[in-house]
Write a protein that holds these residues in place. Structure first.
Motif, PDB file in Angstrom:
ATOM      1  N   GLY A 117      -3.909   4.404  -0.206  1.00 30.83           N
ATOM      2  CA  GLY A 117      -4.416   3.676   0.942  1.00 30.83           C
ATOM      3  C   GLY A 117      -5.048   2.340   0.663  1.00 30.83           C
ATOM      4  O   GLY A 117      -5.519   1.672   1.599  1.00 30.83           O
TER       5      GLY A 117
ATOM      6  N   THR B 184       0.843  -1.188   0.000  1.00 31.76           N
ATOM      7  CA  THR B 184       0.000   0.000   0.000  1.00 31.76           C
ATOM      8  C   THR B 184       0.878   1.236   0.000  1.00 31.76           C
ATOM      9  O   THR B 184       2.060   1.178   0.362  1.00 31.76           O
ATOM     10  CB  THR B 184      -0.947   0.006   1.224  1.00 31.76           C
TER      11      THR B 184
ATOM     12  N   GLU C 100       0.472   5.767   0.434  1.00 32.54           N
ATOM     13  CA  GLU C 100      -0.381   6.934   0.642  1.00 32.54           C
ATOM     14  C   GLU C 100      -0.260   7.920  -0.509  1.00 32.54           C
ATOM     15  O   GLU C 100      -0.831   9.008  -0.454  1.00 32.54           O
ATOM     16  CB  GLU C 100      -0.030   7.603   1.976  1.00 32.54           C
TER      17      GLU C 100
END
Length: 321
Positions: free
Chosen positions: A290, A254, A256
């Motif tokens: 995310g 993942t 951001e």
């Protein structure tokens, strides 16, 4: 995120909608068969006819240019980053006030982080229709094109006038500059003198990366292509990585950051909690921050992909000569 929501964030190669009147040289012989595509963000098109596939931008724009053999894009400059990689065909990039200061030929998969502040153009020198994919710095890339004076003069001779408002007017269709809008002025000799005239040796070593070199560098981990620590060191407001079969993460990951996936070769399976899809060469996918995801080639054989992420660097002037 549902499969339907993720699919809305994919622009399939076969669904790309071209614009043939995107720029001032749309009527100029030798350039009048170009097709311009705006995939993410409005790009730098000067035409109201330009279709925008995904309007929301992640700190950069994604576009493409498609051209038949011997078709060229006229000399222009940008205020922010302009990065191309060749999806299909064989292309010659040239630069300088008259396009004679230097040149480089790019093959499929090669990438070129063109220095800001120089006039540049490109042409398809292959035998078939070619396509190059583009990454443009900043959320708002509009108004960022500066044309060489001869391009504006040639366009006017063939019926297209560019206003100071950045919009095109086709006199062949009875269009004229609106009241209060002046034509785009030509650059003065003093302004032109500020544009560098770098040679091929000045540009190629630090601004061009070859596909097969990146394949070798990505044998065990993604190759950092454009970044502060990349093969082409720069901080244009985004980073570019190159992935091949040998550099796939073992587990879901993942980030951001906003992430755009642009397959070059092979078919790539993207999985997330809620669904999966397959990306093909020429597709463009904007993955939101995310979301845990896994990315794997779905078939045997050659596989490669460019991955673009936004950064905190300002999307202003990038590497200059």
């Amino acid at each position: 995120m549902t499969p339907q929501e993720m699919e809305a964030r994919i622009v399939r190669y076969g669904d790309l909608r071209p614009c043939k009147t995107a720029f001032i040289d749309a009527h100029t012989p030798g350039s009048n068969q170009k097709e311009n595509f705006t995939i993410i963000g409005g790009g730098v098109s000067e035409s109201p006819d330009q279709h925008v596939h995904i309007r929301d931008t992640p700190g950069f724009n994604i576009g493409a240019a498609g051209q038949p053999p011997k078709c060229r894009n006229s000399l222009h400059s940008h205020r922010t980053a302009e990065v191309f990689f060749v999806l299909k065909g064989r292309w010659r990039f040239f630069w300088g006030r008259w396009g004679t200061a230097g040149e480089v030929v790019l093959e499929e998969g090669d990438i070129f982080n063109i220095p800001t502040g120089i006039f540049r153009g490109f042409e398809n020198i292959g035998t078939d229709y070619g396509m190059i994919m583009a990454i443009l710095g900043g959320d708002d890339a509009g108004g960022g094109v500066i044309w060489a004076p001869q391009v504006i003069e040639d366009a006017r001779d063939h019926g297209l006038v560019l206003g100071r408002n950045g919009k095109l007017y086709d006199t062949k269709q009875g269009q004229h500059l609106p009241d209060g809008v002046d034509p785009m002025p030509l650059l003065t000799d003093a302004e032109l003198a500020a544009f560098p005239e770098p040679t091929t040796a000045d540009v190629v070593p630090d601004f061009v990366a070859r596909y097969w070199d990146l394949m070798a560098l990505s044998d065990r981990q993604p190759a950092r292509v454009i970044a502060a620590d990349g093969v082409l060191r720069d901080r244009p407001g985004f980073e570019v990585e190159f992935l091949s079969r040998g550099s796939i993460p073992d587990t879901p990951y993942t980030t951001e950051r906003h992430e755009v996936l642009m397959p070059m070769r092979g078919h790539w399976r993207l999985s997330w909690d809620g669904g999966a899809t397959v990306l093909n060469p020429g597709d463009t996918m904007a993955v939101p921050p995310g979301i845990a995801r896994s990315l794997t080639p779905s078939m045997t054989g050659e596989a490669s992909l460019y991955r673009v992420r936004n950064t905190d660097d300002p999307a202003g002037l990038t590497r200059r000569l």
